[in-house]
Enzyme design. Structure first.
Site, PDB file in Angstrom:
ATOM      1  N   TYR A 466       0.845  -1.204   0.000  1.00 54.28           N
ATOM      2  CA  TYR A 466       0.000   0.000   0.000  1.00 54.28           C
ATOM      3  C   TYR A 466       0.881   1.255   0.000  1.00 54.28           C
ATOM      4  O   TYR A 466       0.951   1.967  -0.972  1.00 54.28           O
ATOM      5  CB  TYR A 466      -0.958  -0.016   1.195  1.00 54.28           C
ATOM      6  N   SER A 546      -6.538   0.988  -4.463  1.00 52.38           N
ATOM      7  CA  SER A 546      -6.628   2.409  -4.172  1.00 52.38           C
ATOM      8  C   SER A 546      -5.241   3.052  -4.314  1.00 52.38           C
ATOM      9  O   SER A 546      -4.667   3.020  -5.399  1.00 52.38           O
ATOM     10  CB  SER A 546      -7.233   2.624  -2.781  1.00 52.38           C
ATOM     11  N   ASP A 630     -17.754   3.468  -7.845  1.00 50.82           N
ATOM     12  CA  ASP A 630     -16.657   3.926  -6.993  1.00 50.82           C
ATOM     13  C   ASP A 630     -16.600   5.449  -7.056  1.00 50.82           C
ATOM     14  O   ASP A 630     -16.163   6.028  -8.048  1.00 50.82           O
ATOM     15  CB  ASP A 630     -15.327   3.330  -7.461  1.00 50.82           C
ATOM     16  N   HIS A 665     -15.976   1.296  -3.984  1.00 54.22           N
ATOM     17  CA  HIS A 665     -14.542   1.251  -3.728  1.00 54.22           C
ATOM     18  C   HIS A 665     -14.123  -0.041  -3.028  1.00 54.22           C
ATOM     19  O   HIS A 665     -12.945  -0.368  -2.979  1.00 54.22           O
ATOM     20  CB  HIS A 665     -14.147   2.470  -2.876  1.00 54.22           C
TER      21      HIS A 665
END
Length: 697
Positions: A466, A546, A630, A665
């Site tokens: 991430y 994301s 999203d 999302h």
């Protein structure tokens, strides 16, 4: 060949990609002309975009349907998912509430029970919609537990509807609020509650339109939403993110206000004084702070002011300036978060991305470190001031989520609910390594695999990361990953800079003009896995969602030779325009914007995945994933990236986009959709690595 073995398809007919029309839009950034031929895909309501989505989905589904073990993988995942799942219980009024999923229900059901009585259904989100795509996003109870306000999300959207229910007979009141977004719900007695929202965009798409100014409202029960009182924000104080909660004693309204995802102002209002003013405690956005709890006029504030790893301070609400703050729990070398229950403070620390928890009294006196069952992630440790016990959850990559009941006075824990997942932890191991990034920084990574696998460079490996927004990746169990592990695969998670694993310093080392550090860290993780023969570039896949989708997009464009398969999910992929949609401008603390300066533009332009794609390059087999609802990271990012990737890619590896419909999302996604998506992911990965699938394992 064993009857259990399903071989990959020798060849799969990849239909030609849908034609993606090219426009002639060009932007000028500090004298540099940047072409954006797929700008038209930003219009998510146009007939042209809808036709493109439909055509892309057909190609993707036609490809996936040819993979011989796709159905077997879906069957196995369905078997693995089919067990009862429980949340930790929580007490509200006379009842104890908990979430439970019988196994394959699309949404978990909220139950309650009184004392030792039987459990009854309180809210069943599976009845909110026929296809299970409307989910219960949040619920907050009044202090006495007699009322509850809950938020519904349709199709995964961040826009919510709020309903109010009387808990005694489960009857709904007439209070229904529409168009609520990024909001908590904070009750003031039984009279009403505070909530936050934006004005819904009136032009263009309501899913992708810019939402800039958050507003805090008070809704009095029995009155229409049009009469709700504006408490904070709007024209008075323009802020992108405004949150509010009421202290447990109901005395103080606490308001946090921010313009980005890092740093906030802090305000309080004394609700015991009629018509009291909102008082600023901390102005500016240099630090983060919130009121954890209160006792009389004493506020307990959790903050990173003069403490990058956070501390807990106390101050009198009459003189709350920072100069008057006194330590209750001082900062230490490990990052802290804090919660309260039973009149105690629970400090949860991260040591190399794993948990340990310490119990303190309200004066900051250490009472004990809480015994945990191993190295992993412990969460929960919150409750009411009068509670005698609490419930917490412990998990790791090889320890399925287990709920423990903890006696606050004695410090004794006992298992309350054990996971029923069909997984034998004794057959697997999870170990932490530290590897050197490009600049020599040591990065932790946890690698999980079946005991006894041979390190021969041929193990299918999924590397996940991430690296942003001060978010820490701590060990957690994944039912989906069982499928990989039982086939002799490897799952690796790297704790990259930009995250919160080591506090503000670690976060800030991966933002703005330091963002390349994050990509270097991830690439170095991949190189470590190859060097130590966990895998090789022919058996290495990367995944992230994301901001993690940005990570995957940046790394596959910078090192297309290093990865066999790439899964950029709901990614931020056009770094020059991310701030033009929904609340994207609030991400500028981490990213900077193309309008900030020539230097910032050039830096973003160089790594932005959409801009960094090069014509005639052989990229990894790629399946971009996004969803039509999203409204956090708008699907235009994925649409534009996929269109250009298909245009520029050279070679036989497929580059596809999988666009989920009536989904957002990720939060609240139905079990059906999750299983379908995970089956497609593993099938795509195994097929493009040339791997067989053993149904007998």
């Amino acid at each position: 060949m064993s009857d259990h073995i399903i071989a990959p398809a020798d060849s799969i007919k990849l239909l030609s990609y849908p034609k993606s029309e090219k426009g002639n839009v060009t932007d000028d950034y500090f004298g540099t002309k940047v072409a954006d031929p797929y700008r038209w895909l930003e219009n998510d309501t146009s007939d042209a975009t809808k036709a493109w989505v439909s055509a892309q989905n057909k190609v993707t589904q036609d490809y996936l349907a040819q993979i011989p073990y796709r159905d077997a993988m879906k069957k196995r995942l369905t078997e693995l998912w089919n067990y009862e799942k429980f949340s930790a219980p929580f007490k509200e009024g006379a009842y104890t509430y908990f979430y439970k999923n019988d196994g394959l229900q699309n949404q978990a059901v909220l139950y309650r029970q009184k004392g030792d009585g039987g459990a009854e259904v309180f809210l069943d989100p599976n009845k909110f919609s026929e296809d299970g795509t409307t989910f219960l996003a949040d619920i907050e109870f009044s202090k006495d537990g007699n009322l509850a306000a809950y938020q519904l999300s349709e199709g995964g959207s961040d826009w919510r509807t709020v309903l109010v229910i009387k808990t005694a007979d489960k009857s709904l009141t007439a209070d229904t609020l529409k168009d609520v977004k990024f909001s908590g719900l904070a009750w003031k007695g039984n009279e009403g509650f505070y909530y936050s929202s934006y004005d819904k965009p009136t032009e263009g798409s309501q899913l992708s339109g810019l939402t800039q100014y958050h507003k805090l409202y008070y809704h009095r029960l029995g009155t229409p939403q049009t009469e709700d009182q504006l408490i904070f924000g709007g024209n008075q104080t323009k802020r992108r993110y405004i949150g509010a909660h009421v202290t447990e004693d109901q005395r103080y309204l606490v308001v946090t206000a921010a313009n980005a995802t890092t740093g906030n102002e802090l305000y309080i209002k004394d609700l015991s004084q009629p018509n009291s003013a909102i008082i600023k405690v901390v102005g500016g956005f240099d630090t983060e702070q919130d009121v954890l709890t209160s006792k009389g006029s004493k506020l307990y504030i959790f903050t990173n002011y003069q403490a990058p790893n956070y501390r807990l301070v106390e101050v009198d609400a009459k003189n709350p300036a920072q100069a008057n703050w006194k330590n209750v729990i001082a900062e230490i070398e490990n990052v802290m978060t804090a919660s309260t229950a039973g009149g105690k403070i629970f400090a949860s620390y991260l040591k190399d991305a794993t948990s340990y928890v310490v119990q303190y009294d309200l004066d900051g006196k250490k009472e004990r470190e809480i015994a945990l069952p191993g190295i992993g992630t412990a969460s929960g440790f919150s409750g009411k001031a009068q509670d005698k016990d609490l419930y917490f959850t412990f998990t790791s990559y090889v320890y399925p989520p287990t709920v423990f009941k903890y006696d606050i006075a004695s410090g004794q824990s006992e298992i309350y609910k054990k996971s029923g997942v069909k997984f034998d932890p004794t057959k697997y191991e999870s170990k932490q390594v530290f590897y050197a990034s490009k600049d020599g920084t040591k990065i932790p990574m946890i690698i999980t695999y079946k005991k006894g696998i041979e390190l021969n460079g041929k193990n299918p490996t999924l590397l996940y990361g991430y690296g942003g927004f001060n978010i820490s990746l701590t060990p957690s169990f994944s039912t989906s990953n069982i499928l990989l592990l039982e086939q002799g695969g490897v799952f690796a998670v790297a704790n990259l800079r930009g995250g919160g694993e080591y506090g503000d310093k670690w976060h800030n080392a991966g933002i703005k003009l330091n963002k390349q550090n994050v990509f270097d860290d991830f690439i170095a993780a991949a190189e470590f896995l190859v060097k130590d023969k966990y895998t090789s570039k022919d058996y290495l896949a990367i995944a992230g969602g994301s901001n993690g989708g940005l990570l995957v997009g940046a790394c596959m464009t910078q090192r297309p030779d290093l990865f066999k398969v790439a899964f950029p999910a709901v990614g931020v992929l056009d770094m020059l325009r991310y701030n033009k949609f929904t609340a994207g401008a609030g991400w500028a603390y981490d990213y900077g914007t193309a309008e900030d300066s020539k230097e910032m533009f050039e830096y973003l332009y160089k790594y932005s995945p959409y801009s960094a794609l090069k014509e005639g390059t052989s990229y990894p087999a790629t399946m971009v994933t996004t969803a039509d609802h999203d409204d956090r990271v708008v699907p235009a990012h994925s649409f534009k990236f996929a269109a250009r990737l298909q245009e520029y890619h050279k070679g036989n590896a497929p580059v596809l986009i999988r666009i989920d419909t009536n989904a957002g999302h990720g939060a609240g996604k139905s079990t059906t959709k999750v299983i379908e998506e995970q089956a497609d992911k593993w099938a795509f990965m195994f097929q493009n690595m040339g791997l067989s699938y053993d149904t007998g394992r």
